[in-house]
Design an enzyme around this catalytic site. Structure first.
Site, PDB file in Angstrom:
ATOM      1  N   ASN A  49      24.411  -8.963  33.127  1.00 22.87           N
ATOM      2  CA  ASN A  49      25.270  -7.990  32.463  1.00 22.87           C
ATOM      3  C   ASN A  49      24.431  -7.091  31.552  1.00 22.87           C
ATOM      4  O   ASN A  49      23.447  -7.531  30.948  1.00 22.87           O
ATOM      5  CB  ASN A  49      26.439  -8.644  31.728  1.00 22.87           C
ATOM      6  CG  ASN A  49      26.082  -9.793  30.818  1.00 22.87           C
ATOM      7  OD1 ASN A  49      25.032 -10.412  30.958  1.00 22.87           O
ATOM      8  ND2 ASN A  49      26.957 -10.093  29.889  1.00 22.87           N
ATOM      9  N   GLU A  51      25.119  -4.316  28.574  1.00 18.71           N
ATOM     10  CA  GLU A  51      26.157  -3.788  27.693  1.00 18.71           C
ATOM     11  C   GLU A  51      25.773  -2.440  27.096  1.00 18.71           C
ATOM     12  O   GLU A  51      24.657  -1.941  27.286  1.00 18.71           O
ATOM     13  CB  GLU A  51      26.453  -4.829  26.597  1.00 18.71           C
ATOM     14  CG  GLU A  51      26.973  -6.128  27.209  1.00 18.71           C
ATOM     15  CD  GLU A  51      27.416  -7.161  26.188  1.00 18.71           C
ATOM     16  OE1 GLU A  51      27.013  -7.056  25.010  1.00 18.71           O
ATOM     17  OE2 GLU A  51      28.171  -8.072  26.591  1.00 18.71           O
ATOM     18  N   CYS A  60      28.990  -5.754  34.469  1.00 15.73           N
ATOM     19  CA  CYS A  60      28.903  -7.207  34.622  1.00 15.73           C
ATOM     20  C   CYS A  60      27.746  -7.585  35.558  1.00 15.73           C
ATOM     21  O   CYS A  60      27.293  -6.778  36.378  1.00 15.73           O
ATOM     22  CB  CYS A  60      30.190  -7.756  35.210  1.00 15.73           C
ATOM     23  SG  CYS A  60      31.606  -7.692  34.116  1.00 15.73           S
ATOM     24  N   GLU A  62      27.754  -9.508  38.169  1.00 15.35           N
ATOM     25  CA  GLU A  62      28.106  -9.474  39.591  1.00 15.35           C
ATOM     26  C   GLU A  62      27.944  -8.067  40.154  1.00 15.35           C
ATOM     27  O   GLU A  62      27.386  -7.855  41.232  1.00 15.35           O
ATOM     28  CB  GLU A  62      29.560  -9.937  39.794  1.00 15.35           C
ATOM     29  CG  GLU A  62      29.832 -11.368  39.357  1.00 15.35           C
ATOM     30  CD  GLU A  62      30.267 -11.495  37.908  1.00 15.35           C
ATOM     31  OE1 GLU A  62      29.741 -10.755  37.052  1.00 15.35           O
ATOM     32  OE2 GLU A  62      31.123 -12.345  37.629  1.00 15.35           O
ATOM     33  N   CYS A  95      35.347 -11.283  36.506  1.00 11.50           N
ATOM     34  CA  CYS A  95      36.453 -10.487  35.954  1.00 11.50           C
ATOM     35  C   CYS A  95      37.171  -9.743  37.086  1.00 11.50           C
ATOM     36  O   CYS A  95      36.692  -9.673  38.226  1.00 11.50           O
ATOM     37  CB  CYS A  95      35.937  -9.505  34.906  1.00 11.50           C
ATOM     38  SG  CYS A  95      35.205  -7.998  35.594  1.00 11.50           S
ATOM     39  N   CYS A  98      35.165  -6.910  38.850  1.00 13.01           N
ATOM     40  CA  CYS A  98      34.157  -7.427  39.790  1.00 13.01           C
ATOM     41  C   CYS A  98      34.815  -7.976  41.054  1.00 13.01           C
ATOM     42  O   CYS A  98      34.282  -7.842  42.156  1.00 13.01           O
ATOM     43  CB  CYS A  98      33.302  -8.502  39.117  1.00 13.01           C
ATOM     44  SG  CYS A  98      32.162  -7.806  37.907  1.00 13.01           S
TER      45      CYS A  98
END
Ligand code: THU
Length: 145
Positions: A49, A51, A60, A62, A95, A98
């Site tokens: 991830n 940010e 993210c 993924e 999430c 994703c």
């Protein structure tokens, strides 16, 4: 493939996801996530991830792995498994965003291996993680059943 081989493969992928976790850029949440995406040629694409101070642009682990693989020339649905690793109580779960991207770029029955640092894991599939998904074929009325 036999179960032993599958387990070995998944263990390797979870370990790769753990390595990727250490590369996460997470100054806001301090919550590292790693992903390892195995393509059909046997190559692993790493993701973590990343940010952002504006929060919304955060990517993210993924999606980082999936987008990296696409940018590196892999086609949609050229993947055979993805592992995700985080420091959660139970196995980490992707999430919603994703899950939608997994539906777009992976085959419905592709395994998603979810783990945590304690060694817990769960295995699901792309389709199981997003029932009733809006899929690429949803855009083409004549192809709908
Ligand atoms: N995150 C992931 O990278 N993958 C998941 O499966 C869950 C959440 C990230 C997004 C954000 O950087 C941090 O974890 C906290 O939500």
């Amino acid at each position: 493939m036999e179960n032993n081989n599958l387990s070995e493969l998944y263990t390797t992928l979870l370990q790769a996801a753990k390595e990727a976790m250490g590369r996460a850029y997470v100054p806001y949440s301090n919550f590292q996530v790693g992903a390892a995406l195995l393509d059909k040629d046997g190559h692993i694409h790493y993701g973590c991830n990343v940010e952002n101070a504006a929060y919304g642009p955060t990517n993210c682990a993924e999606r980082t792995a999936l987008f990296r693989a696409i940018a590196d020339g892999k086609g949609a649905r050229s993947f055979q498994a993805i592992a995700v690793m985080g420091d959660t109580d139970g196995p980490i779960t992707p999430c919603g965003v994703c899950r939608q991207v997994l539906v777009e770029l992976c085959e419905p029955d592709m395994p998603v291996i979810m783990g945590n640092l304690k060694g817990n894991f769960a295995i699901s599939t792309v389709a199981e993680l997003l029932p009733g998904a809006f899929t690429p074929s949803s855009l083409h009325k004549e192809e709908q059943v």
